[in-house]
Design an enzyme around this catalytic site. Structure first.
Site, PDB file in Angstrom:
ATOM      1  N   VAL A 153       0.826  -1.209   0.000  1.00  0.00           N
ATOM      2  CA  VAL A 153       0.000   0.000   0.000  1.00  0.00           C
ATOM      3  C   VAL A 153       0.862   1.263   0.000  1.00  0.00           C
ATOM      4  O   VAL A 153       0.403   2.340   0.366  1.00  0.00           O
ATOM      5  CB  VAL A 153      -0.981   0.015   1.197  1.00  0.00           C
ATOM      6  CG1 VAL A 153      -2.075  -1.021   1.000  1.00  0.00           C
ATOM      7  CG2 VAL A 153      -0.258  -0.217   2.510  1.00  0.00           C
ATOM      8  N   CYS A 154       2.112   1.118  -0.421  1.00  0.00           N
ATOM      9  CA  CYS A 154       3.008   2.269  -0.527  1.00  0.00           C
ATOM     10  C   CYS A 154       3.184   2.624  -1.995  1.00  0.00           C
ATOM     11  O   CYS A 154       3.406   1.744  -2.828  1.00  0.00           O
ATOM     12  CB  CYS A 154       4.361   1.955   0.100  1.00  0.00           C
ATOM     13  SG  CYS A 154       5.412   3.413   0.223  1.00  0.00           S
ATOM     14  N   ILE A 155       3.083   3.912  -2.315  1.00  0.00           N
ATOM     15  CA  ILE A 155       3.238   4.351  -3.705  1.00  0.00           C
ATOM     16  C   ILE A 155       4.361   5.380  -3.827  1.00  0.00           C
ATOM     17  O   ILE A 155       4.384   6.190  -4.745  1.00  0.00           O
ATOM     18  CB  ILE A 155       1.912   4.911  -4.266  1.00  0.00           C
ATOM     19  CG1 ILE A 155       1.330   6.003  -3.355  1.00  0.00           C
ATOM     20  CG2 ILE A 155       0.899   3.783  -4.468  1.00  0.00           C
ATOM     21  CD1 ILE A 155       0.101   6.685  -3.927  1.00  0.00           C
ATOM     22  N   THR A 156       5.321   5.309  -2.891  1.00  0.00           N
ATOM     23  CA  THR A 156       6.448   6.246  -2.909  1.00  0.00           C
ATOM     24  C   THR A 156       7.180   6.212  -4.245  1.00  0.00           C
ATOM     25  O   THR A 156       7.501   7.257  -4.815  1.00  0.00           O
ATOM     26  CB  THR A 156       7.427   5.928  -1.759  1.00  0.00           C
ATOM     27  OG1 THR A 156       6.762   6.106  -0.507  1.00  0.00           O
ATOM     28  CG2 THR A 156       8.646   6.834  -1.810  1.00  0.00           C
TER      29      THR A 156
END
Length: 327
Positions: free
Chosen positions: A175-178
């Protein structure tokens, strides 16, 4: 340097078996030591609001697992430490690096937690180094975990500042979109980053993010991690704090990143997203299955304990492991 470094991720690696020396997988010891404590498994449920709450933290501690409480109930942290200590359980909390956190840390002198994690997205920062030094000055007996980072330089700087362990992983989580929002991170080469950082480390490394299967835990240990932080595999359980949603008769649990607008309460500097996961069974059952799978990994490694995983050979098989398979 960068051009010479092998770049790979979890799905690109297969570990090579050694001769088995135990009669049963149940003989394999999955315990791990961190600081002055020994825990049943080298895994940590991610310190995220849809993964852990006080009830889960208490149960994990009582059952001999390591945990890190999230930092999003700031006023509740001190009472949480007190409640855990009243039950003779370890207290493990998270802090940020804002100015008011310095006073909070100083206020813990009378009842210091056993573990504090400095939890920010880009941990190779002057602000983190300053906070490490402050915690070590105020609470010298507390074990400090700092992160997140993705380079050997960062690991060395945080260790030199006094960190007892560093957390490696910039944006590989589900759930990380860095990496999409910024162009930076260890997404797609997280396991290689763990290897790179572990070679420079003198203290424990915690691999954080990108774990999609139980076999990835063994791979993390092979490449130098002492502990492995996991989000999505621990999300969606009956006990999980995420909100329950029903769609067409099927139940789901919300799972969102700590840098998502759902966590922040505003659409500002968003580097996380929300997904729905089908509701799983009980957390205890997942932990049992993880232990059994890790015991199998140790048996394939030809050993009796986790350390044997560090000695196995491996092959890089670019994107061919799955071969259409699914669990």
């Amino acid at each position: 340097m960068f051009n010479d470094m092998p770049v790979f991720d979890y799905e690109d690696i297969q570990l090579i078996p050694n001769k088995c020396i135990i009669n049963s997988r149940s003989e394999a010891d999955t315990s791990v030591r961190l600081g002055n404590y020994t825990f049943k498994l080298p895994v940590i449920p991610a310190n995220m609001q849809t993964i852990i709450d006080e009830t889960i933290a208490e149960q994990l501690a009582r059952d001999g697992y390591f945990y890190i409480m999230h930092r999003f109930d700031e006023q509740g942290r001190k009472p949480f430490i007190q409640r855990m200590h009243e039950q003779q359980l370890i207290a493990s909390i998270s802090v940020g690096v804002k100015d008011y956190e310095y006073d909070f840390v100083s206020s813990l002198k009378e009842d210091a937690p056993e573990f504090i994690t400095i939890d920010i997205a880009h941990g190779h920062a002057d602000s983190v180094i300053k906070m490490i030094k402050h915690i070590k000055a105020e609470l010298p007996e507390t074990f400090v975990i700092a992160g997140n980072v993705g380079t050997p330089e960062a690991v060395r700087e945080l260790e030199n500042a006094g960190a007892d362990a560093t957390k490696v992983g910039i944006g590989p989580g589900k759930v990380c979109i860095t990496k999409v929002k910024t162009g930076f991170g260890t997404g797609g080469w997280q396991l290689a980053a763990v290897r790179w950082c572990a070679k420079a480390a003198r203290k424990p490394i915690i691999a954080d993010g990108g774990i999609r299967t139980h076999g990835d835990i063994a791979k993390s240990i092979r490449f130098g991690a002492t502990m492995v932080m996991i989000g999505s595999l621990f999300a969606g359980h009956i006990e999980s704090p995420g909100k329950m949603v029903e769609i067409d008769g099927q139940s789901f649990k919300e799972y969102y990143g700590s840098a998502s607008e759902y966590q922040k309460g505003e659409h500002k500097n968003v580097e996380g997203k929300k997904i729905l996961l089908p509701t799983k069974g009980h957390l205890a059952d997942t932990l049992t299955e993880m232990k059994q799978d890790l015991q199998s990994s140790i048996s394939y490694a030809g050993g009796r304990e986790l350390e044997s995983l560090r000695r196995v050979n491996y092959v890089i098989v670019k994107n061919s492991i799955w071969n259409g398979d699914s669990i």
